[in-house]
Scaffold this active site. Structure first.
Site, PDB file in Angstrom:
ATOM      1  N   SER A 157      39.537  40.355  54.556  1.00  0.00           N
ATOM      2  CA  SER A 157      40.778  41.077  54.871  1.00  0.00           C
ATOM      3  C   SER A 157      41.034  40.991  56.382  1.00  0.00           C
ATOM      4  CB  SER A 157      40.676  42.520  54.362  1.00  0.00           C
ATOM      5  OG  SER A 157      41.931  43.161  54.401  1.00  0.00           O
ATOM      6  N   GLU A 197      45.106  38.746  44.856  1.00  0.00           N
ATOM      7  CA  GLU A 197      45.100  39.498  46.114  1.00  0.00           C
ATOM      8  C   GLU A 197      46.106  40.642  46.111  1.00  0.00           C
ATOM      9  OE1 GLU A 197      43.177  39.260  48.650  1.00  0.00           O
ATOM     10  OE2 GLU A 197      42.389  37.233  48.821  1.00  0.00           O
ATOM     11  N   HIS A 248      41.999  42.212  45.816  1.00  0.00           N
ATOM     12  CA  HIS A 248      41.687  42.051  47.234  1.00  0.00           C
ATOM     13  C   HIS A 248      40.335  42.676  47.572  1.00  0.00           C
ATOM     14  CE1 HIS A 248      42.528  41.621  51.491  1.00  0.00           C
ATOM     15  NE2 HIS A 248      42.324  42.904  51.695  1.00  0.00           N
TER      16      HIS A 248
END
Length: 529
Positions: free
Chosen positions: A211, A333, A429
């Site tokens: 991230s 994601e 994610h």
């Protein structure tokens, strides 16, 4: 705790800390002696200052050297995380403090004769939350396998990425912002100067992150002050590196300059420095997610020093560290982001996309069309996947491999047991993090871990460790991972089965490439008027 008490603990009296019920062991770093918790397998040192507390007059200034101490400093507990809003990813980090620039090290108790590779883990959290104590990135399991693992904190949100004309004026470099990236570089310098004491090789440092941590890996690859401080990179779920970012002074791509945004908080820097961290956090809107077009996201900016230009431009023209790279994304994601999107109507969605796509508004609105309100969520899913994550991964893989640098591209499609936030989150994610660190766990109650998850964790953590050792994730006992080539878009898919493939997200990303090129052309035309 007094210095005398610390010294007593360091001599071998039993202590209790997370994962350890053992004696302490002391070593010396440049600032002084530290005592960490040790057992037969791993020794952990936590909460070590790597820079001076960024408080008072040091708020919004580059990190300064950590002060020394006398006696033995207790290093058995994490330091507090940096100030951050009560956003879900940071619920574990509620005890924040502005005095937060600390680092943590896990190392095998029985060290090899040769210096060991170092895995330098950059926390994620959107640049406004998270920290080095995240239990998902606990370094114990990897350290057992012969690598030194480092995590740390860096300044977040308005504390780490605030630009202002008066801050630029007082700076010797005549710019402001990117203090959080400077903290990352300071932590890397600390590793360079101190990691030998932990058995690590300063010449063999792999920077790794997911991230915002994955984005940071790519930012550091194009940052001149970071060059020479690492030898490999692993970037997972990097967001928006191939989308325009704000510049300190210029208005570019329709984005307000970072200084202009910062000036809205007033022209009294001394007064802003005097505010409590709570008051400043409340004023900053740092909890405003980047999905909100009218928010004030405090992110890295083009400042001419730490980031000389847009990262996408620097990659495309070859101005990046020639270090081997693993880069990849989750298959789904967007699910965690689109699920909290406040935009629910077709009209509001079109307005949102238009604001975020200067110069190519019509093309983006047509590609990610939502003619009915019920179409907003799937349109947002496609847009976030392409423009935040998948587009960045493929574009960076192409740019780096074009210069002859080894790149290994991957996708993650395994749906972990249990689902956060909403059903159908898929391979969401950051789902891969616990697999990489060798300790996957179910996300939901009543969702037992399966053997496929354990096998996947062994394969992923093994590949990551092999890459940290050699710059190549391939070994006889690991899945065969082809080196990336643009002509085939080859990648490895980590799913219920591990297999190689080609053309990862190719159809949607070909549209992304064309639209990004149009956006850049529109920006050039606007600047040449």
């Amino acid at each position: 705790m007094t210095y005398a008490t610390r010294a007593v603990l360091a001599t071998g009296i039993l202590c209790i800390t997370a994962g350890y019920t053992t004696a302490q062991q002391s070593i010396r770093v440049r600032s002084g002696l530290i005592a960490g918790a040790t057992d037969d397998e791993v020794t952990a040192y936590k909460g070590i200052p790597f820079a001076a507390p960024p408080v008072g007059r040091l708020r919004w200034r580059p990190p300064q050297p950590a002060p020394g101490w006398e006696g033995v400093r207790d290093a058995t507990t994490f330091g507090p995380p940096c100030p951050q809003p009560p956003f879900p990813p940071s619920r574990w980090a509620s005890n924040w403090n502005e005095d937060c620039l600390t680092i943590n090290v896990w190392t095998p108790t029985k060290r090899s004769e040769r210096p060991m590779p170092v895995l330098f883990v950059i926390p994620g959290g959107g640049f406004f939350s998270g920290g080095g104590a995240d239990p998902r990135t606990d370094g114990r399991e990897l350290a057992k396998r012969g690598v030194v693992v480092v995590t740390f904190n860096y300044r977040l949100g308005i504390f780490g990425f605030f630009s202002h004309p008066l801050l630029s004026k007082e700076s010797p470099s005549h710019t402001s912002g990117n203090y959080g990236l400077m903290d990352q570089i300071a932590a890397l310098k600390w590793v360079r100067d101190n990691i030998a004491a932990f058995g690590g090789a300063a010449s063999n440092v792999t920077i790794q992150g997911s991230s915002a941590g994955g984005s940071s890996v790519l930012y550091l690859m194009v940052s001149p002050p970071a060059q020479g401080l690492f030898s490999r990179g692993i970037s997972t779920s990097a967001a928006l590196v191939y989308s325009p970012i704000a510049h300190v002074r210029e208005r570019r791509y329709g984005l307000e300059s970072a200084e202009a945004r910062g000036a809205r908080l007033g022209d009294d820097i001394a007064g802003l420095r005097a505010l409590s961290a709570d008051d400043l956090l409340a004023r900053s809107k740092t909890e405003t997610d980047i999905m909100y077009a009218d928010g004030d996201p405090y992110w890295p900016v083009v400042d001419g020093v730490v980031l000389p230009d847009e990262p996408s431009t620097l990659f495309d023209v070859g101005r990046f560290a020639r270090t081997p790279l693993i880069i990849g994304t989750m298959n789904d994601e967007a699910t965690l982001f689109a699920s909290i999107l406040p935009i629910k109507t077709s009209a509001a969605w079109r307005e949102h996309v238009t604001k975020r796509s200067p110069g190519v508004e019509s093309a983006v609105a047509a590609t990610y069309a939502a003619p009915a309100d019920s179409d907003v969520y799937p349109a947002a899913m496609r847009w976030v996947n392409d423009w935040w994550f998948h587009g960045t991964a493929r574009s960076v893989a192409r740019a780096v491999s074009a210069r002859g640098v080894p790149v290994f591209l991957y996708g993650f499609s395994r749906v972990p047991p249990g689902q956060p936030l909403r059903a159908g989150a898929g391979a969401f994610h950051s789902a891969e993090t616990e697999y990489i660190f060798g300790n996957p766990s179910p996300w939901g109650k009543g969702a037992p871990l399966e053997e496929v998850d354990r096998a996947l964790a062994r394969a992923m953590s093994g590949a990551w460790l092999q890459f940290a050792r050699t710059g190549n994730p391939n070994a006889t006992d690991l899945p065969s991972w082809p080196r990336y080539e643009r002509s085939s878009d080859q990648h490895l898919d980590f799913g219920s089965e591990i297999r190689s493939g080609s053309g990862l997200h190719a159809q949607s990303l070909d549209v992304f490439d064309r639209t990004l090129a149009e956006m850049r052309a529109a920006d050039r035309r606007a600047r040449n008027k």
